[in-house]
Scaffold this active site. Structure first.
Site, PDB file in Angstrom:
ATOM      1  N   ARG A  16       0.811  -1.228   0.000  1.00 33.44           N
ATOM      2  CA  ARG A  16       0.000   0.000   0.000  1.00 33.44           C
ATOM      3  C   ARG A  16       0.841   1.274   0.000  1.00 33.44           C
ATOM      4  O   ARG A  16       0.351   2.356  -0.248  1.00 33.44           O
ATOM      5  CB  ARG A  16      -0.957  -0.027   1.211  1.00 33.44           C
ATOM      6  CG  ARG A  16      -2.043  -1.068   1.088  1.00 33.44           C
ATOM      7  CD  ARG A  16      -2.723  -1.377   2.417  1.00 33.44           C
ATOM      8  NE  ARG A  16      -1.961  -2.316   3.231  1.00 33.44           N
ATOM      9  CZ  ARG A  16      -2.342  -2.768   4.431  1.00 33.44           C
ATOM     10  NH1 ARG A  16      -3.476  -2.347   4.960  1.00 33.44           N
ATOM     11  NH2 ARG A  16      -1.599  -3.621   5.102  1.00 33.44           N
ATOM     12  N   GLY A  78       1.866 -14.098   6.093  1.00 31.00           N
ATOM     13  CA  GLY A  78       1.059 -13.534   7.178  1.00 31.00           C
ATOM     14  C   GLY A  78       1.874 -13.337   8.449  1.00 31.00           C
ATOM     15  O   GLY A  78       2.973 -13.876   8.595  1.00 31.00           O
ATOM     16  N   GLU A 155      -9.966  -9.453  11.583  1.00 33.86           N
ATOM     17  CA  GLU A 155      -9.395  -8.494  10.631  1.00 33.86           C
ATOM     18  C   GLU A 155     -10.501  -7.751   9.876  1.00 33.86           C
ATOM     19  O   GLU A 155     -11.602  -8.283   9.690  1.00 33.86           O
ATOM     20  CB  GLU A 155      -8.489  -9.227   9.634  1.00 33.86           C
ATOM     21  CG  GLU A 155      -7.223  -9.767  10.249  1.00 33.86           C
ATOM     22  CD  GLU A 155      -6.430  -8.701  10.981  1.00 33.86           C
ATOM     23  OE1 GLU A 155      -6.024  -7.725  10.351  1.00 33.86           O
ATOM     24  OE2 GLU A 155      -6.221  -8.841  12.203  1.00 33.86           O
TER      25      GLU A 155
END
Ligand code: UD1
Ligand code: MG
Length: 458
Positions: A16, A78, A155
């Protein structure tokens, strides 16, 4: 006392961020995010730090160096999978393990210490650090049962509408009983929207085994910010800036306009120094007491003594000794030492040079690769000609010498003490002590010239 370990998660690419630079290496107030994290972990006090690296492993190792041990997470499957990579280093240890993300640069050692103390007081097997967020979007939500005990963490992408409405978020920081952590990690599955092994799932696994699992909610959400994109990076920098400026003000520095003053994390400033608006002080800069750092100055990796006055000027990797002053609009480039009480006026550039005490360089001058003695007057427009197109050469000028305006000193050349260089001279030969060097064509006056001009010009 129980052994304390820390695992720092720093293997993610940080998609991101949309950057070639790995996420945890992005800087907040002059320091990589992961360095901020390690600083605080060290202050909180742990016996061993293990950093999980993957993307940009070498650059992360280069920055943290011997402050941490490293384990490699080859594929980023993860956060749970990331911690599991530390099993060979920590798996057999008995003690308490703090797990923290490399992208939460604002967390403080005080908060980490309180979290560790809370965990130990409650004899918990896991304690998650949480915070109340006005806008919880993007964070894992802390789901509590009817007795208000933490049940699990969900999440954003996996949350139901009801779960998503919860405002208590997971900061990504946890303390575990080390043995219980690694046992539970081996049970974590990746059956979620992102197909990842989530570290927060350890909370639910331990809870279902009826172990003591706690959530410690900290007061200040500002500290919890996880930086996943450039917007959060700017937010983190803004919060860090305020924190740094506040610390200096508490230490006796006057900052006239804190909102418009940028001081990086490692800078040290003495008391009664005044910092005007639009100043940037960067890197490992140390500034003494009673200085005036004027508007629009930029100082980087430099040492500024006591009582120094800097006005709208740039100083890089150099030293300004007590009582010296500079500016406006001058530039000190790397490896320069500006001596005690030296005056550098406006439009002066100094590079890789030393200037001894009481020397004055008032205006429009370039001093490159030179050593100037004490009490010299450097006239306006003087140029130290240091470059012959291939190599750089040095020049020296002795104590008490006088350099007239518009002199060129063509290096290598040495001017002894008490010498005098006539204005407009181009000095190519050494000048002995007490002598005057003059190197310019003599003036000739043409009498009656005005009368010879055609009528239109007189
Ligand atoms: C994570 C938490 C979320 C929490 C948030 C706080 C999970 C699944 N989610 O989400 O509950 O609210 O942090 O900021 O843990 N990393 C690795 N290897 C991986 C994946 C990540 O080392 O395979 C590292 C990253 O470099 C980063 C940290 O772990 O430093 C967190 O990863 P990130 O992707 O930022 O997780 P978030 O989505 O922020
Ligand atoms: Mg994150």
């Amino acid at each position: 006392m129980t052994n304390r370990f820390a695992v720092v998660l720093a293997a993610g690419q940080g998609t991101r961020m949309k950057s070639k630079l790995y996420k945890v290496l992005h800087q907040v107030c002059g320091k990589a995010m992961v360095e901020h994290v390690i600083d605080q972990v060290e202050t909180a006090g742990v016996d061993k730090v293990v950093t999980v690296v993957g993307h940009g492993a070498d650059s992360v190792k280069e920055i943290l160096d011997v402050r941490s041990e490293y384990v490699l997470q080859e594929e980023q499957l993860g956060t749970g999978h990331a911690v599991l990579q530390a099993v060979d280093v920590l798996g057999k240890e008995v003690g308490t393990t703090l797990v923290i993300c490399g992208d939460t640069p604002l967390l403080t050692a005080e908060t980490l210490s309180s979290l560790l103390a809370y965990h130990e007081q409650h004899d918990a097997k896991a304690t998650v650090l949480t915070a109340h967020a006005d806008n919880p979007f993007g964070y894992g939500r802390v789901i509590r049962n009817t007795e208000k005990h933490v049940k699990k963490i969900v999440e954003q992408k996996d949350a139901s509408t009801e779960e998503a409405s919860v405002q208590e978020i997971n900061t990504g920081t946890y303390v575990f009983d080390n043995q219980f952590l690694f046992e539970a990690l081996s049970l974590v599955k990746n059956d979620n929207v992102q197909g990842e092994y989530y570290l927060p799932d350890v909370i639910e696994i331990l809870k279902n085994k009826n172990e003591i699992v706690m959530a410690y909610q900290m007061e200040n959400m500002d500290e919890a910010l996880g930086v996943n994109d450039r917007i959060a990076l700017a937010e983190a920098a803004n919060t860090m800036k305020k924190r740094i400026n506040k610390k200096h003000m508490q230490n006796g520095v006057t900052i006239l306009d804190p909102a418009n003053t940028y001081i990086e994390a490692d800078v040290i400033i003495g008391s009664d120094t005044i910092v005007e608006p639009n100043v940037m002080i960067k890197g490992k800069t140390i500034i003494g007491e009673e200085c005036m750092i004027g508007s629009s100055s930029v100082i980087c990796d430099s040492k500024i003594g006591n009582g120094v006055r800097v006005t709208s000027s740039h100083i890089e990797q150099s030293e300004m000794v007590d009582g010296s002053n500079i500016g406006p609009n001058s530039h000190i480039r790397p490896n320069s030492i500006i001596g005690e009480n030296v005056h550098i006026g406006n439009y002066v550039e100094v590079k890789n040079s030393t200037i001894a005490k009481d020397t004055r360089v008032g205006h429009l001058t370039y001093i490159g690769d030179a050593d100037l003695g004490e009490n010299i007057n450097v006239g306006c427009g003087t140029v130290f000609v240091n470059y012959d197109g291939k190599n750089k050469h040095r020049t020296s000028v002795g104590d008490n010498s006088f350099i007239g305006c518009n002199v060129n000193l063509v290096a290598p050349v040495n001017v002894a003490n008490n010498a005098f260089l006539a204005a407009g001279s181009t000095i190519t030969k050494n000048v002995p002590e007490g002598a005057m060097g003059i190197a310019r064509s003599r003036q000739e006056n043409k009498d009656g010239y005005w009368k010879k001009l055609p009528p239109s010009q007189n």
